[in-house]
Design an enzyme around this catalytic site. Structure first.
Site, PDB file in Angstrom:
ATOM      1  CG  HIS A   1       1.059   6.600  -2.257  1.00 28.71           C
ATOM      2  ND1 HIS A   1       0.680   6.509  -0.940  1.00 28.71           N
ATOM      3  CD2 HIS A   1      -0.070   6.815  -2.966  1.00 28.71           C
ATOM      4  CE1 HIS A   1      -0.627   6.678  -0.853  1.00 28.71           C
ATOM      5  NE2 HIS A   1      -1.113   6.857  -2.066  1.00 28.71           N
TER       6      HIS A   1
ATOM      7  CG  ASP B   1      23.932 -12.259   1.227  1.00 23.82           C
ATOM      8  OD1 ASP B   1      23.693 -13.472   1.370  1.00 23.82           O
ATOM      9  OD2 ASP B   1      24.410 -11.778   0.175  1.00 23.82           O
TER      10      ASP B   1
ATOM     11  CD  GLU C   1       9.501   5.805   0.119  1.00 18.73           C
ATOM     12  OE1 GLU C   1       8.637   5.495  -0.726  1.00 18.73           O
ATOM     13  OE2 GLU C   1       9.180   6.284   1.232  1.00 18.73           O
TER      14      GLU C   1
ATOM     15  CG  MET D   1      -1.951  -1.107   1.209  1.00 20.21           C
ATOM     16  SD  MET D   1      -2.981  -1.063  -0.259  1.00 20.21           S
ATOM     17  CE  MET D   1      -3.089  -2.810  -0.592  1.00 20.21           C
TER      18      MET D   1
END
Length: 150
Positions: free
Chosen positions: A77, A128, A114, A75
């Protein structure tokens, strides 16, 4: 606590309509850390991890994650972010890296997801790249530090 904006009056999930909101410059800063063995941090400092330069790779991953946030969170944007930076502080105690990400956009909605996404993926990339030498790393304390709109 305020009303949940992603749920409509019938209880269904929805994308929030931001079309009536003014376009403003918005910034956000997020932070988190990855805890590790002291020897792992020494290897990162010395650029001795077999997969390559850990922090450079994590920085690129974090920026890429910020740019892709709208594709990854259902959801959220999609935003044309104008700037993102990811920085690392290697602790003096030698057992963690603090990750800070800042993002900027001129849009109708904020850019905090973000910044948070950048921190998360930078941390996952470090994990990782170092998992072969440290099986006990922990990603922790991820939080939004600030957000502004002008």
């Amino acid at each position: 606590m305020s009303e949940l904006t992603h749920i409509d009056s019938g209880g269904e999930i929805r994308m929030v309509d931001v079309s009536s909101k003014p376009i403003r410059q918005r910034t956000a800063k997020a932070q988190g850390e990855i805890r590790m063995a002291r020897e792992t941090l020494k290897l990162i400092r010395g650029d001795e991890i077999a997969k390559g330069n850990v922090l450079a790779t994590a920085r690129i991953a974090g920026i890429q994650a910020a740019k892709s946030t709208g594709d990854l969170i259902p959801m959220c944007h999609p935003l044309p972010i104008s700037h993102c930076e990811v920085n690392f502080e290697l602790s003096k105690s030698g057992d963690r890296i603090v990750i800070t990400a800042a993002a900027k956009v001129t849009a109708q909605t904020g850019v905090e997801m973000e910044a948070l996404m950048a921190v998360n993926l930078a941390a996952l990339t470090i994990y990782d790249m170092c998992k072969a030498v440290d099986k006990k790393m922990r990603i922790t304390n991820i939080k939004l530090i600030s957000k502004t709109k002008t």
